[in-house]
Design a protein around this motif. Structure first.
Motif, PDB file in Angstrom:
ATOM      1  N   THR A  24     -14.132  -3.884   9.734  1.00 45.98           N
ATOM      2  CA  THR A  24     -13.349  -3.091   8.785  1.00 45.98           C
ATOM      3  C   THR A  24     -14.242  -2.720   7.609  1.00 45.98           C
ATOM      4  O   THR A  24     -14.748  -3.604   6.908  1.00 45.98           O
ATOM      5  CB  THR A  24     -12.139  -3.890   8.263  1.00 45.98           C
ATOM      6  OG1 THR A  24     -11.330  -4.308   9.363  1.00 45.98           O
ATOM      7  CG2 THR A  24     -11.306  -3.049   7.297  1.00 45.98           C
ATOM      8  N   GLN A  72      -8.726   1.615   8.014  1.00 48.08           N
ATOM      9  CA  GLN A  72      -8.122   0.763   9.023  1.00 48.08           C
ATOM     10  C   GLN A  72      -8.864   0.916  10.351  1.00 48.08           C
ATOM     11  O   GLN A  72      -9.516   1.929  10.611  1.00 48.08           O
ATOM     12  CB  GLN A  72      -6.642   1.126   9.179  1.00 48.08           C
ATOM     13  CG  GLN A  72      -5.822   0.856   7.930  1.00 48.08           C
ATOM     14  CD  GLN A  72      -4.532   1.642   7.861  1.00 48.08           C
ATOM     15  OE1 GLN A  72      -3.999   2.074   8.883  1.00 48.08           O
ATOM     16  NE2 GLN A  72      -4.016   1.850   6.662  1.00 48.08           N
ATOM     17  N   PHE A  96      -2.599  -4.206  12.604  1.00 50.40           N
ATOM     18  CA  PHE A  96      -3.014  -3.793  11.264  1.00 50.40           C
ATOM     19  C   PHE A  96      -2.619  -4.827  10.205  1.00 50.40           C
ATOM     20  O   PHE A  96      -3.289  -4.951   9.177  1.00 50.40           O
ATOM     21  CB  PHE A  96      -2.440  -2.410  10.946  1.00 50.40           C
ATOM     22  CG  PHE A  96      -3.019  -1.325  11.804  1.00 50.40           C
ATOM     23  CD1 PHE A  96      -4.314  -0.885  11.618  1.00 50.40           C
ATOM     24  CD2 PHE A  96      -2.276  -0.760  12.829  1.00 50.40           C
ATOM     25  CE1 PHE A  96      -4.863   0.097  12.412  1.00 50.40           C
ATOM     26  CE2 PHE A  96      -2.811   0.233  13.634  1.00 50.40           C
ATOM     27  CZ  PHE A  96      -4.108   0.661  13.430  1.00 50.40           C
TER      28      PHE A  96
END
Length: 308
Positions: A24, A72, A96
């Motif tokens: 990420t 994301q 998520f």
């Protein structure tokens, strides 16, 4: 404007079913150790990127609030997984949520932070908040639906406000299954100019986020669908209304007068979250942070820092 430290990096995010290492990407404005409650910003889409919400970092410059933006998984500068397009069992809300927990831990702020979710980001933030994570102190839900059914009903009504020729083009190509046609795409842009962002031309950061979706449509097409009003992905039946009473964090709700997220779409947040305030931007559509930036920053700044 004060000088601000800006740091970016990547957080390893183990996803067993991804088939490869995942990371990420994030950027931090300000000092996460300053003692001021840091704000983590969740972008929309799903499938957009941090770019169109990055101007929320103005809160750091004007109010000293540390701000974290990130892409994301599957988006922007984070790991892409185009081979998973259509895999609804992979691209889930929980994926998520897990990524957000992982990032908070990586940054060392899991015990004390605020969240701001815009559009899909607000859906994700509310789903995260109903699990009552210990460190979540304040929540901002901007331009988000409590139910996708309400969203689809609202956008159907908004379409009726468009010029008749635009409505006919949209209806024709949807009925014929030719939604990739250039005429349909132009008609979609007319909807966006009315109800997505009323700034014309579209601001570059928003344009850049859309470009990322075009470059890799994996997440957007799997979870949402071809555009903002034709929802065909896994989120079509998403509804968090019955769980909103579980949100314990003090919440700020924001939408625009001309927003795709019309009042009917966001009202369940206001009715069911125990501690909530609702502010509407009078001249904005779906992106008040880009359309009425100064007022947006003032409203959010006062919410996060009641005394400054």
């Amino acid at each position: 404007m004060a000088s601000v430290k800006v740091v970016e990096g990547e957080a390893d995010f183990p996803v067993l079913t991804a088939g490869k290492p995942c990371r990420t990407w994030y950027r931090v404005y300000g000092d996460l150790r300053s003692g001021t409650l840091p704000l983590v910003v969740l972008h929309g889409g799903p499938g957009a990127t941090h770019e169109y919400v990055e101007n929320i970092s103005q809160l750091t410059y004007h109010y000293g609030i540390p701000v974290v933006v990130y892409d994301q998984l599957g988006n922007g500068l984070s790991t892409h997984l185009p081979e998973t397009i259509g895999r609804t069992e992979f691209w889930t809300e929980q994926l998520f949520i897990d990524e957000l927990h992982n990032l908070l831990n990586h940054l060392g702020i899991h015990g004390n932070y605020a969240l701001l979710g815009q559009s899909w980001g607000g859906m994700l933030a509310s789903a995260f908040a109903v699990q009552q994570p210990e460190g979540l102190k304040k929540l901002i839900i901007a331009d988000s639906p409590a139910s996708m059914q309400l969203w689809m009903e609202a956008t159907a009504q908004l379409r009726l406000q468009l010029p008749q020729s635009v409505q006919e083009t949209l209806n024709k190509h949807e009925a014929e299954g030719t939604i990739t046609d250039e005429a349909y795409q132009r008609a979609t842009q007319v909807f966006y100019e009315h109800f997505l962002c009323r700034k014309v031309p579209m601001p570059d950061p928003l344009k850049n986020s859309f470009a990322w979706i075009e470059k890799d449509p994996t997440v957007y097409m799997t979870m949402n669908g071809p555009n903002e009003f034709l929802i065909m992905g896994s989120l079509k039946t998403w509804n968090i209304t019955d769980e909103l009473h579980k949100i314990s964090a003090t919440t700020l709700l924001i939408n625009g007068r001309y927003d795709e997220a019309q009042d009917s779409v966001v009202e369940p947040f206001f009715q069911r979250i125990p501690k909530v305030k609702w502010v509407q931007s009078a001249e904005s559509a779906h992106c008040p942070h880009l359309e009425e930036t100064e007022r947006f920053m003032e409203v959010v700044g006062k919410f996060l820092l009641p005394v400054y």
